[in-house]
Design an enzyme around this catalytic site. Structure first.
Site, mmCIF file in Angstrom:
data_model
loop_
_atom_site.group_PDB
_atom_site.id
_atom_site.type_symbol
_atom_site.label_atom_id
_atom_site.label_comp_id
_atom_site.label_asym_id
_atom_site.label_seq_id
_atom_site.Cartn_x
_atom_site.Cartn_y
_atom_site.Cartn_z
ATOM 1 N N LYS A 53 0.853 -1.191 0.000
ATOM 2 C CA LYS A 53 0.000 0.000 0.000
ATOM 3 C C LYS A 53 0.885 1.236 0.000
ATOM 4 O O LYS A 53 2.007 1.185 0.498
ATOM 5 C CB LYS A 53 -0.888 0.029 1.260
ATOM 6 C CG LYS A 53 -2.101 0.914 1.111
ATOM 7 C CD LYS A 53 -3.176 0.187 0.330
ATOM 8 C CE LYS A 53 -4.480 0.920 0.287
ATOM 9 N NZ LYS A 53 -5.567 -0.016 -0.099
HETATM 10 N N1 GLU Z 1 -7.159 0.094 -3.391
HETATM 11 C C1 GLU Z 1 -7.935 -1.075 -3.685
HETATM 12 C C2 GLU Z 1 -8.015 -1.974 -2.459
HETATM 13 O O1 GLU Z 1 -7.884 -1.536 -1.342
HETATM 14 C C3 GLU Z 1 -7.460 -1.786 -4.939
HETATM 15 C C4 GLU Z 1 -6.031 -2.258 -4.926
HETATM 16 C C5 GLU Z 1 -5.531 -2.762 -6.269
HETATM 17 O O2 GLU Z 1 -6.315 -2.843 -7.207
HETATM 18 O O3 GLU Z 1 -4.346 -3.071 -6.345
HETATM 19 O O4 GLU Z 1 -8.284 -3.140 -2.582
#
Ligand code: GLU
Length: 418
Positions: A104
């Site tokens: 993240k």
């Molecule tokens: N931000 C989204 C999540 O928390 C998508 C992450 C992604 O597609 O890599 O799942």
């Protein structure tokens, strides 16, 4: 005092570890992110002064494949939060069994107060600062809170300029014209709809008699509300950072969507419809509904308000909206919680499809994407549901048991280097 988000993530891991009798050495490995990067992001603001923002990228695990996870822009971003979100991405990818680890990113800033030019400069500088650790086979970013396809386009362009070639598979959630996937924008909300329909089926609850409240009217909440409304449910409450609206007869979702498509920052503020009254975010969570979908930020359902929640089922569109203390209260009350790592995994599943399409430079049609998404989510839901029944545990514990076990097997089979 409530735990920090990362402490909360560790508690959830420890709980699963107990249930699956996880090898303590592997448990120790899984309690720490593989890599944490903090960067300074200087930006020349429109008035000429320089603002230095702080950004992070945390790679929690790469044992099952490249790290994967979004980037958020928010004034409350901290390293602790990004670590928790990176851990959750790891379990999310594992529970739906797609070949990724978890990561993240985040930048502490207030995007509502920044111009598009400032956001573009911030994004490009942050991208270059994390470039040493991202890569199409190492770590693939995506959108999250307050970032969008446009942001991903800037990341893709920045990396492409540095490499001297067009690199599609470095980031997902891109605009369709830049190698994005059909259906990616709607994927998280669509996934929320799919799991909601599955759980209602298990409960024997008719869609026409189902009342829904949605907290957060962004990319996840608005799509979930729209699709559930189309499926026949009555959406009686919605809210965002500016407050919410309640109509016991069912809100006019089409009208709301038209309103937010041209309102400032796509917010609900100032919306009106006959029969609807303005309510606060706290009131929205406590509405008398069948389904409550927190699709905003973390820590919304806590020890403080859990007792007043009336929903029969909570579908976590957001990451981490329910604290472990609150979940204990909800479980005692017989409320089913479909956990974030399953409920909102539709986004990363279609991110996976986007990445595969970019690598193959061969693009699928929307039907193929939505069918594959549904197949993966329905199967994962079923697996989690039956394990929860068999082991007499919550859906969260069952999801973690499946996910942590998959990651643990990968750690064991790979062995510890050197
Ligand atoms: N931000 C989204 C999540 O928390 C998508 C992450 C992604 O597609 O890599 O799942």
């Amino acid at each position: 005092m409530e735990d920090s988000l990362f402490q909360m993530a560790l508690k959830q891991l420890d709980d699963a570890a107990k249930h699956i009798k996880l090898d303590p050495h592997i448990h120790a490995i899984l309690r720490q992110p593989e890599r944490e990067l903090t960067v300074a992001v200087p930006v020349v603001m429109d008035d000429g002064h320089v603002e230095v923002f702080t950004g992070h990228r945390v790679q929690y695990s790469s044992v099952r494949g490249p790290c994967k996870g979004g980037i958020r822009y928010h004034p409350d971003v901290t390293l602790d939060e990004v670590k928790a979100l990176a851990a959750w991405m790891t379990w999310k990818c594992a529970v739906v069994n797609i070949p990724y680890g978890g990561a993240k990113g985040g930048v502490r800033c207030d995007p509502m107060k920044m111009s598009e030019e400032e956001l573009q400069r911030l994004t490009r500088r942050y991208t270059v600062m994390i470039m040493p650790i991202i890569g199409s086979r190492k770590d693939i970013p995506a959108p999250d809170v307050n970032t969008s396809a446009k942001t991903m386009g800037w990341i893709m362009d920045t990396v492409s300029m540095f490499e001297g070639r067009t690199v599609l598979d470095i980031v997902t959630g891109k605009p369709i014209e830049l190698g994005g996937s059909l259906g990616r924008r709607e994927a998280t909300g669509r996934g929320v709809m799919i799991v909601t329909l599955e759980v209602l089926k298990k409960m024997g609850q008719a869609l026409r008699e189902t009342r829904v409240a949605v907290q957060g009217y962004g990319n996840v909440g608005s799509v979930a509300a729209t699709l559930l409304n189309e499926a026949g449910c009555k959406v009686i409450g919605v809210s965002d950072v500016t407050g919410g609206y309640f109509n016991p007869m069912g809100l006019d979702i089409k009208r709301i969507n038209e309103y937010v498509s041209c309102s400032k920052n796509h917010l609900l503020e100032g919306y009106s419809e006959e029969g609807a009254e303005a309510i606060s975010n706290e009131e929205l969570l406590e509405l008398d509904v069948d389904v409550l979908i927190p699709a905003a930020l973390e820590n919304q359902i806590t020890e403080e308000n859990a007792d007043r929640i009336k929903a029969k089922v909570i579908i976590e569109g957001a990451n981490g909206p329910t604290t472990p203390q609150a979940e204990r209260i909800l479980t005692e009350k017989g409320i089913i919680v479909v956990p974030d790592i399953l409920a909102n995994s539709g986004g990363v599943v279609v991110s996976y499809f986007e990445w595969v399409q970019d690598i193959q430079v061969f693009f699928w049609d929307l039907d193929q994407i939505n069918q594959n998404l549904k197949r993966i989510l329905v199967n994962s839901f079923e697996e989690v549901w039956s394990l929860a029944k068999k082991e007499k545990v919550t859906m969260r514990t069952a999801s973690y048991m499946l996910a942590v076990n998959r990651v643990a097997i990968a750690v064991r089979e790979r062995g510890i280097f050197p």
